[in-house]
Design a protein around this motif. Structure first.
Motif, mmCIF file in Angstrom:
data_model
loop_
_atom_site.group_PDB
_atom_site.id
_atom_site.type_symbol
_atom_site.label_atom_id
_atom_site.label_comp_id
_atom_site.label_asym_id
_atom_site.label_seq_id
_atom_site.Cartn_x
_atom_site.Cartn_y
_atom_site.Cartn_z
ATOM 1 N N ARG A 181 46.123 23.271 79.249
ATOM 2 C CA ARG A 181 45.729 24.052 80.427
ATOM 3 C C ARG A 181 44.768 25.155 80.012
ATOM 4 O O ARG A 181 44.844 25.652 78.878
ATOM 5 N N THR A 240 40.990 30.270 87.623
ATOM 6 C CA THR A 240 42.073 29.432 88.112
ATOM 7 C C THR A 240 42.614 28.635 86.942
ATOM 8 O O THR A 240 41.846 27.999 86.224
ATOM 9 N N GLU A 241 43.926 28.667 86.756
ATOM 10 C CA GLU A 241 44.492 27.866 85.671
ATOM 11 C C GLU A 241 44.503 26.406 86.104
ATOM 12 O O GLU A 241 44.993 26.070 87.190
ATOM 13 N N ARG A 242 43.926 25.551 85.270
ATOM 14 C CA ARG A 242 43.870 24.118 85.580
ATOM 15 C C ARG A 242 44.199 23.322 84.333
ATOM 16 O O ARG A 242 44.020 23.798 83.209
ATOM 17 N N SER A 243 44.655 22.087 84.522
ATOM 18 C CA SER A 243 44.882 21.213 83.371
ATOM 19 C C SER A 243 43.579 20.479 83.062
ATOM 20 O O SER A 243 42.726 20.282 83.941
ATOM 21 N N ASP A 289 43.134 17.464 85.258
ATOM 22 C CA ASP A 289 42.671 17.803 86.599
ATOM 23 C C ASP A 289 41.140 17.973 86.600
ATOM 24 O O ASP A 289 40.438 17.445 87.465
ATOM 25 N N VAL A 290 40.624 18.681 85.615
ATOM 26 C CA VAL A 290 39.172 18.896 85.509
ATOM 27 C C VAL A 290 38.462 17.561 85.267
ATOM 28 O O VAL A 290 37.425 17.272 85.885
ATOM 29 N N GLU A 347 38.095 15.548 88.362
ATOM 30 C CA GLU A 347 36.979 16.049 89.179
ATOM 31 C C GLU A 347 35.633 15.579 88.612
ATOM 32 O O GLU A 347 34.755 15.128 89.345
#
Length: 252
Positions: free
Chosen positions: A11, A56-59, A62-63, A66
Motif C-alpha cells: 500500500r 489517498t492510501e491505495r494498494s 488497485d492502481v 486503473e
C-alpha cells in the motif's frame, strides 16, 4: 481479484493521477504522483505532495487495475506509465510493485526522481524501469544544498549507477534566475551529463511561480517570492550550453 491478493499488495500514498500526460516521458502517459519526498526544494511546485504527506492510501493492485484500463491506448500511442511525485523512491516497496505490474502488462515504465534516494532502487527495481527522468537541480554542491536542503552526492552516485548499466536518462534542469543560471556551472553539468553516455536528452525547465499559492496555503515560507521567471534570452543561452555538449534535443 481475490481478497487474499489485495491484502498482500503493498500500500502507498497516492497524491493524484493524470491519465493523459504528455511531458513526463515519451508518448501519452499515465502519470502517478506519489506523496513524500526527501528534498525540500525552495521552488517545489508540489509542497502539498512532497512536504505534507497528503494523499489517498491505495494498494498497488488497485492502481494497476486503473492503469490496465488505459494500457491498450498507451501502447498504441507509444506511451506508458510514469511514477512521479513527490519522489517515487520515497515509497520504494509500493513503487517496485507498480513497476513490476506495469511490465507484466507490457508497458513502458519511467520514474521521475531527484536521485537523492537512489539507494532505494535495487537492481530488481531498476530492471523494471525503462527510463529515468533525473532532476539534477544544481551542479555546485553548496548551491544544491542551499536549494534543496540535502547533499548532491547521492544523486551523482545514482546517475553513475544508471550509466554503468546503460539505463536511459532524460536529465531535467530547473533554471532559477540568480540561483542555477551560472554558465560555468551549467557547462560543468553539461560535460558531466555528456560523459555519462546514457543521457538521451536534457530538458531545461524555466522556474515559475506556479507552486507559490500552495506554499501560502500550507503556511510555509516561500523564499523565492521575489524571483521572476527567466527571460527567454537566459533560457536560450542555458539551452545553448547543453546543445554545444551534444544535447540536440534540449527542448521545452
Amino acid at each position: 481479484m481475490s481478497h487474499h491478493s489485495e491484502s498482500t499488495s503493498p500500500r502507498g500514498l497516492v497524491h493524484s493521477v493524470e491519465s493523459c500526460g504528455t511531458v513526463d516521458g515519451p508518448g501519452v502517459r499515465f502519470v502517478l504522483f506519489l506523496s513524500g519526498c526527501s528534498l525540500r526544494c525552495r521552488y517545489c511546485h508540489n509542497p502539498d505532495t512532497s512536504f505534507v504527506r497528503r494523499g489517498t492510501e491505495r494498494s498497488a493492485d488497485d492502481v494497476l487495475e486503473e492503469i490496465s484500463r488505459y494500457a491498450a491506448f498507451m501502447k498504441a500511442a507509444g506511451g506508458g506509465v510514469t511514477i512521479s511525485g513527490g519522489d517515487p523512491l520515497f515509497q520504494p516497496q509500493f513503487t517496485r510493485a507498480i513497476l513490476r505490474g506495469c511490465k507484466e502488462q507490457g508497458l513502458h515504465t519511467c520514474i521521475d526522481t531527484s536521485g537523492h534516494l537512489g539507494v532505494n532502487a535495487d537492481d530488481t527495481m531498476l530492471a523494471d524501469i525503462d527510463l529515468v527522468l533525473l532532476d539534477i537541480k544544481a551542479w555546485d554542491p553548496e548551491v544544491y544544498q542551499n536549494l534543496v536542503r540535502q547533499p548532491l552526492q547521492p544523486t551523482l552516485d545514482f546517475a553513475e549507477r544508471l550509466a554503468a548499466v546503460g539505463k536511459p536518462v532524460w536529465l531535467r534542469y530547473v533554471l532559477v534566475p540568480g540561483v542555477t543560471d551560472n554558465p560555468a556551472d551549467v557547462e560543468k553539468l553539461a560535460r558531466y551529463a555528456a560523459g555519462l553516455g546514457n543521457v538521451q536528452r536534457v530538458d531545461v525547465l524555466p522556474f515559475h511561480q506556479i507552486g507559490r499559492y500552495k506554499w501560502e496555503e500550507l503556511g510555509l515560507d516561500y523564499t523565492l517570492a521575489d524571483v521572476e521567471p527567466p527571460e527567454q534570452e537566459l533560457s536560450d543561452s542555458i539551452r545553448a550550453i547543453f546543445r554545444a555538449n551534444g544535447f540536440e534535443h534540449c527542448t521545452y
